[in-house]
Design a protein around this motif. Sequence first.
Motif, PDB file in Angstrom:
ATOM      1  N   TRP A 147       0.800  -1.222   0.000  1.00 33.43           N
ATOM      2  CA  TRP A 147       0.000   0.000   0.000  1.00 33.43           C
ATOM      3  C   TRP A 147       0.832   1.273   0.000  1.00 33.43           C
ATOM      4  CZ3 TRP A 147      -5.049   0.663  -0.905  1.00 33.43           C
ATOM      5  CH2 TRP A 147      -5.849  -0.485  -0.925  1.00 33.43           C
ATOM      6  N   SER A 148       2.100   1.191   0.343  1.00 33.69           N
ATOM      7  CA  SER A 148       2.905   2.421   0.444  1.00 33.69           C
ATOM      8  C   SER A 148       3.028   3.135  -0.891  1.00 33.69           C
ATOM      9  CB  SER A 148       4.297   2.097   1.000  1.00 33.69           C
ATOM     10  OG  SER A 148       4.994   1.200   0.135  1.00 33.69           O
ATOM     11  N   GLY A 149       3.011   2.389  -1.996  1.00 34.87           N
ATOM     12  CA  GLY A 149       3.132   3.012  -3.306  1.00 34.87           C
ATOM     13  C   GLY A 149       2.053   4.042  -3.585  1.00 34.87           C
ATOM     14  N   GLU A 150       0.870   3.833  -3.032  1.00 32.56           N
ATOM     15  CA  GLU A 150      -0.222   4.790  -3.247  1.00 32.56           C
ATOM     16  C   GLU A 150       0.104   6.145  -2.621  1.00 32.56           C
ATOM     17  OE1 GLU A 150      -2.468   3.762  -5.294  1.00 32.56           O
ATOM     18  OE2 GLU A 150      -1.774   1.685  -5.207  1.00 32.56           O
ATOM     19  N   TYR A 151       0.736   6.125  -1.441  1.00 29.16           N
ATOM     20  CA  TYR A 151       1.137   7.378  -0.792  1.00 29.16           C
ATOM     21  C   TYR A 151       2.275   8.041  -1.555  1.00 29.16           C
ATOM     22  CZ  TYR A 151      -1.544   5.781   3.286  1.00 29.16           C
ATOM     23  OH  TYR A 151      -2.545   5.370   4.127  1.00 29.16           O
ATOM     24  N   PHE A 152       3.292   7.255  -1.925  1.00 31.19           N
ATOM     25  CA  PHE A 152       4.434   7.824  -2.642  1.00 31.19           C
ATOM     26  C   PHE A 152       3.995   8.448  -3.960  1.00 31.19           C
ATOM     27  CE2 PHE A 152       6.963   4.484  -0.241  1.00 31.19           C
ATOM     28  CZ  PHE A 152       7.568   5.401   0.611  1.00 31.19           C
ATOM     29  N   ALA A 153       3.045   7.815  -4.645  1.00 33.94           N
ATOM     30  CA  ALA A 153       2.564   8.355  -5.926  1.00 33.94           C
ATOM     31  C   ALA A 153       1.884   9.710  -5.722  1.00 33.94           C
ATOM     32  CB  ALA A 153       1.606   7.364  -6.580  1.00 33.94           C
ATOM     33  N   LYS A 154       1.108   9.833  -4.662  1.00 29.56           N
ATOM     34  CA  LYS A 154       0.444  11.109  -4.386  1.00 29.56           C
ATOM     35  C   LYS A 154       1.460  12.197  -4.073  1.00 29.56           C
ATOM     36  CE  LYS A 154      -3.975   9.263  -2.749  1.00 29.56           C
ATOM     37  NZ  LYS A 154      -4.948   9.212  -1.621  1.00 29.56           N
ATOM     38  N   TRP A 155       2.516  11.848  -3.357  1.00 28.51           N
ATOM     39  CA  TRP A 155       3.544  12.835  -3.031  1.00 28.51           C
ATOM     40  C   TRP A 155       4.355  13.218  -4.260  1.00 28.51           C
ATOM     41  CZ3 TRP A 155       5.295   9.829   1.964  1.00 28.51           C
ATOM     42  CH2 TRP A 155       4.326  10.007   2.956  1.00 28.51           C
ATOM     43  N   LEU A 156       4.541  12.265  -5.178  1.00 25.81           N
ATOM     44  CA  LEU A 156       5.252  12.565  -6.417  1.00 25.81           C
ATOM     45  C   LEU A 156       4.450  13.520  -7.295  1.00 25.81           C
ATOM     46  CD1 LEU A 156       6.714   9.098  -7.514  1.00 25.81           C
ATOM     47  CD2 LEU A 156       8.044  11.169  -7.031  1.00 25.81           C
ATOM     48  N   ALA A 157       3.130  13.398  -7.207  1.00 23.15           N
ATOM     49  CA  ALA A 157       2.260  14.175  -8.090  1.00 23.15           C
ATOM     50  C   ALA A 157       2.091  15.627  -7.654  1.00 23.15           C
ATOM     51  CB  ALA A 157       0.885  13.499  -8.174  1.00 23.15           C
ATOM     52  N   LYS A 158       2.489  15.936  -6.440  1.00 23.43           N
ATOM     53  CA  LYS A 158       2.270  17.285  -5.914  1.00 23.43           C
ATOM     54  C   LYS A 158       3.486  17.730  -5.107  1.00 23.43           C
ATOM     55  CE  LYS A 158      -1.038  19.962  -3.157  1.00 23.43           C
ATOM     56  NZ  LYS A 158      -2.281  19.884  -2.328  1.00 23.43           N
ATOM     57  N   PRO A 159       3.993  18.957  -5.319  1.00 24.99           N
ATOM     58  CA  PRO A 159       5.161  19.426  -4.561  1.00 24.99           C
ATOM     59  C   PRO A 159       4.935  19.296  -3.055  1.00 24.99           C
ATOM     60  CG  PRO A 159       4.663  20.943  -6.341  1.00 24.99           C
ATOM     61  CD  PRO A 159       3.514  19.970  -6.284  1.00 24.99           C
ATOM     62  N   GLN A 160       5.924  18.790  -2.361  1.00 26.87           N
ATOM     63  CA  GLN A 160       5.798  18.548  -0.928  1.00 26.87           C
ATOM     64  C   GLN A 160       6.534  19.577  -0.073  1.00 26.87           C
ATOM     65  OE1 GLN A 160       3.844  15.916   0.528  1.00 26.87           O
ATOM     66  NE2 GLN A 160       3.136  16.160  -1.584  1.00 26.87           N
TER      67      GLN A 160
END
Length: 247
Positions: free
Chosen positions: A149-162
């Motif tokens: 499930w961690s990939g779902e979080y990493f993908a969201k962070w990749l898609a938006k500046p953190q």
Amino acid sequence: MERPGPKPRTFAQLNLELHVGLSKLGERGPFVLVGHSYGGPVVRNFAATYPGEVAGMVLVDAAHEGLRVGIGGGKTLRLGDDAKGLSIPAPHEEISASDKPALRAGDLPDELKVLDPMFKTLPPDEQKQQLWAQMLPAVYDAQNSETQWSGEYFAKWLAKPQAGTLGKIPLIVLSRADGGYKDGDADIPAAQLERERKEGQARLALLSSNSRQVIVHSGHNMNLEAPDDVAASIRAVVEAVRHHGKM
């Protein structure tokens, strides 16, 4: 007695259990959170979920979105590229029958049946506890669920500046000096792996406007190899929180 927790082991699930556990213990925040490796994104998500309860943070050679990790056979995967676009289930406290691991001890990979040399720095009793824990089917099952499930979080962070998502809380990012990559070990050149790793660690320091990156001459498990550096950083963040200081 071995007792598995609710699944799936999403970051949100881990955060809920930590939040409830602290509350039941009577511990009152805000807290200074410390996250090593995959624990880094877990505490980042805790801060996003319970922002009023996090006063500071130390990231210890933390995993980050876009980091390339080995997946066997010399192949690598960028964390986040494995996302399937699934909706992350809501965390819950109830345990169902399906949460019990289907694996038995004999089904575990052989490498879990011996102690990794890095743990030889621990006292003998703690070495035994580490070996016992890593051979529990429930622990292996939980780790697999977290990875799924961690990939779902990493993908969201990749898609938006953190940058700035942690506001201005005191933050120290501990990064190892050398990634230890070698040409031929992976499908990506060592120089590229090292460049991406350093860029990712530098981006972690941008999560807060009150941060500092510290380079540690250690391997990935600096909590074992350089515990004094880790402890000093935790103390520095605690002092910055207490005195509203700059890192």
